[in-house]
Design a protein around this motif. Structure first.
Motif, PDB file in Angstrom:
ATOM      1  N   PHE A 198      13.760 -46.011 -28.229  1.00  0.00           N
ATOM      2  CA  PHE A 198      13.770 -45.697 -29.898  1.00  0.00           C
ATOM      3  C   PHE A 198      12.546 -45.633 -30.212  1.00  0.00           C
ATOM      4  N   HIS A 199      11.722 -44.292 -30.752  1.00  0.00           N
ATOM      5  CA  HIS A 199      10.585 -44.102 -31.171  1.00  0.00           C
ATOM      6  C   HIS A 199      10.735 -43.916 -32.595  1.00  0.00           C
ATOM      7  N   ALA A 200      10.365 -44.846 -33.810  1.00  0.00           N
ATOM      8  CA  ALA A 200      10.821 -44.685 -35.005  1.00  0.00           C
ATOM      9  C   ALA A 200       9.293 -44.183 -35.670  1.00  0.00           C
ATOM     10  N   HIS A 201       9.485 -43.418 -36.712  1.00  0.00           N
ATOM     11  CA  HIS A 201       8.401 -43.158 -37.469  1.00  0.00           C
ATOM     12  C   HIS A 201       8.118 -44.411 -38.512  1.00  0.00           C
ATOM     13  N   ASP A 202       6.705 -44.312 -38.572  1.00  0.00           N
ATOM     14  CA  ASP A 202       6.033 -45.371 -39.321  1.00  0.00           C
ATOM     15  C   ASP A 202       6.690 -45.782 -40.589  1.00  0.00           C
ATOM     16  N   GLU A 203       6.958 -44.409 -41.280  1.00  0.00           N
ATOM     17  CA  GLU A 203       7.294 -44.586 -42.759  1.00  0.00           C
ATOM     18  C   GLU A 203       8.937 -44.967 -42.737  1.00  0.00           C
ATOM     19  N   ARG A 204       9.245 -45.593 -44.112  1.00  0.00           N
ATOM     20  CA  ARG A 204      10.781 -45.645 -44.316  1.00  0.00           C
ATOM     21  C   ARG A 204      11.092 -44.238 -44.243  1.00  0.00           C
ATOM     22  N   LEU A 205      12.371 -43.908 -43.923  1.00  0.00           N
ATOM     23  CA  LEU A 205      13.127 -42.753 -44.009  1.00  0.00           C
ATOM     24  C   LEU A 205      14.270 -42.735 -44.706  1.00  0.00           C
ATOM     25  N   PRO A 206      14.483 -42.567 -45.794  1.00  0.00           N
ATOM     26  CA  PRO A 206      15.591 -42.688 -46.750  1.00  0.00           C
ATOM     27  C   PRO A 206      16.175 -41.401 -46.550  1.00  0.00           C
ATOM     28  N   VAL A 207      17.750 -41.562 -46.075  1.00  0.00           N
ATOM     29  CA  VAL A 207      18.493 -40.236 -46.158  1.00  0.00           C
ATOM     30  C   VAL A 207      19.764 -40.660 -46.888  1.00  0.00           C
ATOM     31  N   GLN A 208      20.366 -39.498 -47.504  1.00  0.00           N
ATOM     32  CA  GLN A 208      21.748 -39.547 -48.211  1.00  0.00           C
ATOM     33  C   GLN A 208      22.731 -39.222 -47.185  1.00  0.00           C
ATOM     34  N   ILE A 209      23.453 -40.080 -46.629  1.00  0.00           N
ATOM     35  CA  ILE A 209      24.424 -40.048 -45.491  1.00  0.00           C
ATOM     36  C   ILE A 209      25.734 -40.965 -45.769  1.00  0.00           C
ATOM     37  N   ASP A 210      26.668 -40.677 -45.073  1.00  0.00           N
ATOM     38  CA  ASP A 210      27.909 -41.531 -44.984  1.00  0.00           C
ATOM     39  C   ASP A 210      27.596 -42.180 -43.735  1.00  0.00           C
ATOM     40  N   ALA A 211      27.035 -43.603 -43.991  1.00  0.00           N
ATOM     41  CA  ALA A 211      26.573 -44.242 -42.774  1.00  0.00           C
ATOM     42  C   ALA A 211      27.923 -44.459 -41.585  1.00  0.00           C
ATOM     43  N   ALA A 212      29.306 -44.424 -42.070  1.00  0.00           N
ATOM     44  CA  ALA A 212      30.400 -44.647 -40.986  1.00  0.00           C
ATOM     45  C   ALA A 212      30.420 -43.292 -40.421  1.00  0.00           C
ATOM     46  N   LEU A 213      30.437 -42.282 -41.052  1.00  0.00           N
ATOM     47  CA  LEU A 213      30.670 -40.948 -40.416  1.00  0.00           C
ATOM     48  C   LEU A 213      29.545 -40.786 -39.474  1.00  0.00           C
ATOM     49  N   PHE A 214      28.342 -40.817 -40.124  1.00  0.00           N
ATOM     50  CA  PHE A 214      27.110 -40.568 -39.317  1.00  0.00           C
ATOM     51  C   PHE A 214      26.763 -41.418 -37.957  1.00  0.00           C
ATOM     52  N   GLU A 215      27.265 -42.737 -38.058  1.00  0.00           N
ATOM     53  CA  GLU A 215      27.209 -43.547 -36.719  1.00  0.00           C
ATOM     54  C   GLU A 215      27.769 -42.807 -35.468  1.00  0.00           C
ATOM     55  N   GLN A 216      29.073 -42.532 -36.200  1.00  0.00           N
ATOM     56  CA  GLN A 216      29.875 -42.003 -35.085  1.00  0.00           C
ATOM     57  C   GLN A 216      29.407 -40.601 -34.459  1.00  0.00           C
ATOM     58  N   VAL A 217      28.775 -39.917 -35.208  1.00  0.00           N
ATOM     59  CA  VAL A 217      27.977 -38.535 -34.758  1.00  0.00           C
ATOM     60  C   VAL A 217      27.171 -39.114 -33.712  1.00  0.00           C
ATOM     61  N   ILE A 237      15.369 -41.508 -28.445  1.00  0.00           N
ATOM     62  CA  ILE A 237      15.717 -41.197 -29.682  1.00  0.00           C
ATOM     63  C   ILE A 237      14.448 -41.291 -30.619  1.00  0.00           C
ATOM     64  N   THR A 238      14.235 -40.142 -31.405  1.00  0.00           N
ATOM     65  CA  THR A 238      12.789 -40.176 -32.166  1.00  0.00           C
ATOM     66  C   THR A 238      13.305 -39.881 -33.794  1.00  0.00           C
ATOM     67  N   THR A 239      12.638 -40.493 -34.500  1.00  0.00           N
ATOM     68  CA  THR A 239      12.702 -40.051 -35.809  1.00  0.00           C
ATOM     69  C   THR A 239      11.347 -39.662 -36.332  1.00  0.00           C
ATOM     70  N   SER A 240      11.288 -38.529 -37.316  1.00  0.00           N
ATOM     71  CA  SER A 240       9.993 -38.270 -38.029  1.00  0.00           C
ATOM     72  C   SER A 240      10.430 -37.827 -39.243  1.00  0.00           C
ATOM     73  N   ALA A 241       9.034 -37.724 -40.116  1.00  0.00           N
ATOM     74  CA  ALA A 241       9.240 -37.380 -41.653  1.00  0.00           C
ATOM     75  C   ALA A 241       8.632 -36.174 -41.852  1.00  0.00           C
ATOM     76  N   HIS A 242       9.215 -35.762 -43.157  1.00  0.00           N
ATOM     77  CA  HIS A 242       8.539 -34.423 -43.860  1.00  0.00           C
ATOM     78  C   HIS A 242       8.796 -33.241 -43.127  1.00  0.00           C
ATOM     79  N   PRO A 243       9.899 -32.767 -42.870  1.00  0.00           N
ATOM     80  CA  PRO A 243      11.183 -33.439 -43.298  1.00  0.00           C
ATOM     81  C   PRO A 243      11.692 -34.476 -42.333  1.00  0.00           C
TER      82      PRO A 243
END
Length: 312
Positions: A198-217, A237-243
Motif C-alpha cells: 500500500f502506497h498512501a498519499h502523504d496528505e489526509r484524504l477525506p472522502v464522503q462514502i458509506d464505509a461498509a459498502l465501500f470496504e466490500q467493493v 494499492i495506491t492513493t493520490s490527491a487532487h482529485p
C-alpha cells in the motif's frame, strides 16, 4: 460529441465533448488523420461504423455510447460526420428495472418451490427411519434436500444484488480505511505467495462514502486480482490527491480488449462458474457514490482498477 471529417475522410474538426469521449488531449493531435490510423491511441474506435448507420459501443469504464455516421452537403459534396451520444444512464436504468423484476420473480418461484420440496423430502425421510433396507433411499433424499438448499442460496445471491442498501455517506479518511483493511486482505494473498503493498498519499484524504459498502467493493476488487494472478504475483494499492483517487493494480493475466467492454454488464463473468454478481455490486455501489471508475490492462501488463472520487 461531434467529429467532422473532410472530403478525404480525415478528421477536420471535433468539439471538446467528442475529444473528451474519444480520449485525446487536443484537436491538433488527430487533425488530418484517418480514424483507422489512430484507433490504437483513442478510447472509442469509430472507424468500423458504416455510413448512415448507428452502433452502440461500450468502454472499459462501463460507459456506453450511441455512435452514428452520417453526412451533410458542403459546397455540393457530402461530408461525413460522427455523432456520439451517451446512453450509460438511460441504459442502466432500463437494465436495472428489467433485472430487478426478473430476479424477484425467479427468487419467489424458486424459494417457494424448494421450500415445498425440502419439507416433503424431510417428512418422507423421517418416515423411512424405522424401515429396514432404506438407507440408500434416505441418502438420496438427503442429497436432494442439500441440492434444494444450494439452489436457494444460489438465487439468494442474485436477490441480494437487488437489495443493495442506499449509501449512507459520512466523512472517512481513505488512507485510514485502507490501512485498517490491509491485514484482512493479506490473508487472501499470503497462501498464494502474492505480495500486497500500500502506497498512501502523504496528505489526509477525506472522502464522503458509506464505509461498509465501500470496504466490500475494495475486497471484491482485491479478490478478483488474487484470482487473476493465481499465485506468485503482486498487488499494489495506491492513493493520490487532487482529485482523490484509489488505484488497485495487479500483474495477473490481464483483460482482453473484447472483455473490457463487457466487464460491467449485468451478470457477465469470465470465470467458468462465475455469476457476474461481484462486478455488478461494484458498479452499483460506485454509481451510488458518484465515482468515476475504470478497469483495464495497460501496455505495461498491469491491470488497474482506478476509482476517482468527486470533489467533496
Amino acid at each position: 460529441g461531434v467529429v467532422v471529417m473532410d472530403y478525404d475522410n480525415r478528421i477536420a474538426s471535433l468539439n471538446p465533448s467528442a475529444a473528451k469521449i474519444i480520449g485525446i488531449l487536443s484537436e491538433k493531435a488527430v487533425k488530418g488523420r484517418a480514424l483507422a490510423e489512430i484507433r490504437e491511441q483513442v478510447l472509442l474506435d469509430l472507424s468500423e461504423i458504416p455510413m448512415h448507420e448507428t452502433r452502440t459501443i461500450g468502454l472499459y469504464d462501463g460507459t456506453i455510447y450511441k455512435c452514428s455516421l452520417d453526412s451533410f452537403i458542403d459546397r455540393g459534396f457530402p461530408r461525413p460526420f460522427y455523432l456520439i451520444e451517451s446512453l450509460t444512464d438511460e441504459l442502466r436504468r432500463a437494465e436495472k428495472k428489467a433485472y430487478e423484476k426478473v430476479i424477484r420473480m425467479i427468487s419467489h418461484e424458486v424459494n417457494n418451490t424448494t421450500a415445498g420440496i425440502t419439507s416433503t423430502l424431510d417428512t418422507v425421510e423421517k418416515e423411512l427411519e424405522g424401515i429396514s433396507d432404506t438407507d440408500d433411499m434416505r441418502q438420496v433424499m438427503q442429497v436432494c434436500i442439500e441440492r434444494c438448499f444450494t439452489m436457494s442460496r444460489f438465487i439468494t445471491n442474485f436477490a441480494d444484488v437487488v437489495k443493495i442498501p442506499k449509501a449512507e455517506l459520512s466523512p472517512v479518511n481513505l488512507n485510514d480505511m485502507i490501512r485498517a483493511m490491509i491485514r484482512f486482505m493479506e490473508v487472501l494473498c499470503i497462501n498464494r505467495n502474492i505480495r500486497l503493498s500500500f502506497h498512501a498519499h502523504d496528505e489526509r484524504l477525506p472522502v464522503q462514502i458509506d464505509a461498509a459498502l465501500f470496504e466490500q467493493v475494495v475486497l471484491n476488487i482485491i479478490k478478483n486480482s488474487v484470482e487473476s494472478i493465481g499465485a506468485d504475483g503482486e498487488i499494489v494499492i495506491t492513493t493520490s490527491a487532487h482529485p482523490s483517487v484509489l488505484e488497485i493494480a495487479d500483474n495477473g493475466k490481464g483483460i482482453s480488449k473484447q472483455v473490457e467492454k463487457k466487464l460491467f454488464n449485468p451478470f457477465f463473468s469470465t470465470k467458468p462458474a462465475g455469476q457476474g454478481i461481484g462486478m455488478l455490486f461494484i458498479r452499483e455501489v460506485l454509481s451510488q457514490h458518484d465515482c468515476h471508475y475504470s478497469l483495464r490492462t495497460y501496455p505495461d501488463g498491469w491491470t488497474r482498477f482506478v476509482i476517482q472520487f468527486n470533489k467533496q
